[in-house]
Design a protein around this motif. Sequence first.
Motif, PDB file in Angstrom:
ATOM      1  N   GLY A  92      83.186  45.153  34.860  1.00 16.17           N
ATOM      2  CA  GLY A  92      82.303  45.608  35.937  1.00 16.17           C
ATOM      3  C   GLY A  92      80.852  45.220  35.746  1.00 16.17           C
ATOM      4  N   ASP A  93      80.468  44.753  34.542  1.00 18.41           N
ATOM      5  CA  ASP A  93      79.081  44.345  34.285  1.00 18.41           C
ATOM      6  C   ASP A  93      78.703  43.153  35.152  1.00 18.41           C
ATOM      7  N   SER A  94      77.449  43.129  35.615  1.00 21.73           N
ATOM      8  CA  SER A  94      76.883  41.943  36.262  1.00 21.73           C
ATOM      9  C   SER A  94      76.314  41.062  35.161  1.00 21.73           C
ATOM     10  N   ILE A  95      76.690  39.789  35.191  1.00 24.58           N
ATOM     11  CA  ILE A  95      76.337  38.849  34.126  1.00 24.58           C
ATOM     12  C   ILE A  95      75.329  37.839  34.653  1.00 24.58           C
ATOM     13  N   THR A  96      74.354  37.498  33.834  1.00 22.92           N
ATOM     14  CA  THR A  96      73.400  36.441  34.165  1.00 22.92           C
ATOM     15  C   THR A  96      73.734  35.198  33.334  1.00 22.92           C
ATOM     16  N   VAL A  97      73.223  34.045  33.776  1.00 24.07           N
ATOM     17  CA  VAL A  97      73.400  32.810  33.015  1.00 24.07           C
ATOM     18  C   VAL A  97      72.774  32.994  31.633  1.00 24.07           C
ATOM     19  N   ASN A  98      73.451  32.523  30.615  1.00 26.33           N
ATOM     20  CA  ASN A  98      73.018  32.617  29.209  1.00 26.33           C
ATOM     21  C   ASN A  98      73.183  34.002  28.596  1.00 26.33           C
ATOM     22  N   GLN A  99      73.771  34.949  29.317  1.00 28.46           N
ATOM     23  CA  GLN A  99      73.989  36.270  28.738  1.00 28.46           C
ATOM     24  C   GLN A  99      75.091  36.195  27.692  1.00 28.46           C
ATOM     25  N   LYS A 100      74.868  36.873  26.573  1.00 28.03           N
ATOM     26  CA  LYS A 100      75.867  36.887  25.497  1.00 28.03           C
ATOM     27  C   LYS A 100      77.077  37.697  25.935  1.00 28.03           C
ATOM     28  N   LEU A 101      78.254  37.073  25.800  1.00 28.91           N
ATOM     29  CA  LEU A 101      79.507  37.732  26.144  1.00 28.91           C
ATOM     30  C   LEU A 101      80.227  38.250  24.903  1.00 28.91           C
ATOM     31  N   GLY A 102      79.938  37.629  23.769  1.00 30.53           N
ATOM     32  CA  GLY A 102      80.594  37.998  22.518  1.00 30.53           C
ATOM     33  C   GLY A 102      80.353  36.923  21.479  1.00 30.53           C
ATOM     34  N   ASN A 103      81.200  36.916  20.460  1.00 27.65           N
ATOM     35  CA  ASN A 103      81.119  35.925  19.389  1.00 27.65           C
ATOM     36  C   ASN A 103      82.446  35.196  19.279  1.00 27.65           C
ATOM     37  N   VAL A 104      82.366  33.911  18.935  1.00 24.67           N
ATOM     38  CA  VAL A 104      83.574  33.107  18.787  1.00 24.67           C
ATOM     39  C   VAL A 104      84.332  33.544  17.528  1.00 24.67           C
ATOM     40  N   SER A 105      85.637  33.377  17.581  1.00 27.42           N
ATOM     41  CA  SER A 105      86.504  33.746  16.461  1.00 27.42           C
ATOM     42  C   SER A 105      87.122  32.481  15.878  1.00 27.42           C
ATOM     43  N   VAL A 106      87.745  32.627  14.735  1.00 24.77           N
ATOM     44  CA  VAL A 106      88.472  31.515  14.128  1.00 24.77           C
ATOM     45  C   VAL A 106      89.856  31.451  14.765  1.00 24.77           C
ATOM     46  N   ASP A 107      90.231  30.261  15.237  1.00 23.38           N
ATOM     47  CA  ASP A 107      91.552  30.058  15.830  1.00 23.38           C
ATOM     48  C   ASP A 107      92.584  30.082  14.708  1.00 23.38           C
ATOM     49  N   THR A 108      93.556  30.968  14.812  1.00 23.04           N
ATOM     50  CA  THR A 108      94.557  31.125  13.747  1.00 23.04           C
ATOM     51  C   THR A 108      95.478  29.921  13.634  1.00 23.04           C
ATOM     52  N   ARG A 109      95.564  29.094  14.704  1.00 21.44           N
ATOM     53  CA  ARG A 109      96.435  27.919  14.659  1.00 21.44           C
ATOM     54  C   ARG A 109      95.862  26.795  13.811  1.00 21.44           C
ATOM     55  N   ASN A 110      94.513  26.617  13.865  1.00 22.57           N
ATOM     56  CA  ASN A 110      93.925  25.465  13.183  1.00 22.57           C
ATOM     57  C   ASN A 110      92.807  25.816  12.201  1.00 22.57           C
TER      58      ASN A 110
END
Length: 134
Positions: A92-110
């Motif tokens: 429900g949050d309104s998002i602006t360009v460049n707004q932080k959504l989270g942090n990237v994780s390590v892909d368990t496959r590679n």
Amino acid sequence: LRMTDSRTYDKSKTANKNLKWPVSPKEIQYVTGKVSGVAITTNENESVKSISEGTVMFCGVYRGFGNVVFVQNKSGYMYVYSNLGKISVNEGDSITVNQKLGNVSVDTRNGKSQLMFMVFKGSDPIDPSKAPRA
């Protein structure tokens, strides 16, 4: 919107690293098959930022994709940011360009710090390098 993760990399396509991407790209690989989008290899724990304004339609665990944030803009494009380690927004949050959504994780496959990024218009996948940015 149905997504299942069985990735095949399309080595014949290359993405422009100079475009605005959700993370700083070390490598961008097109993904085809049941999933259509790009896998962006980046720095460990890097912030994932929105490339478009919009509304968070869903955030949380999505089967096979880990933590995911879906942002829909006013034109109806759905931006899907997946393989997040941590989510920084709420549904429900309104998002602006460049707004932080989270942090990237390590892909368990590679074992790489990698963001899976997809864009849809309705139920049709769109090439993420051609999707509107703003």
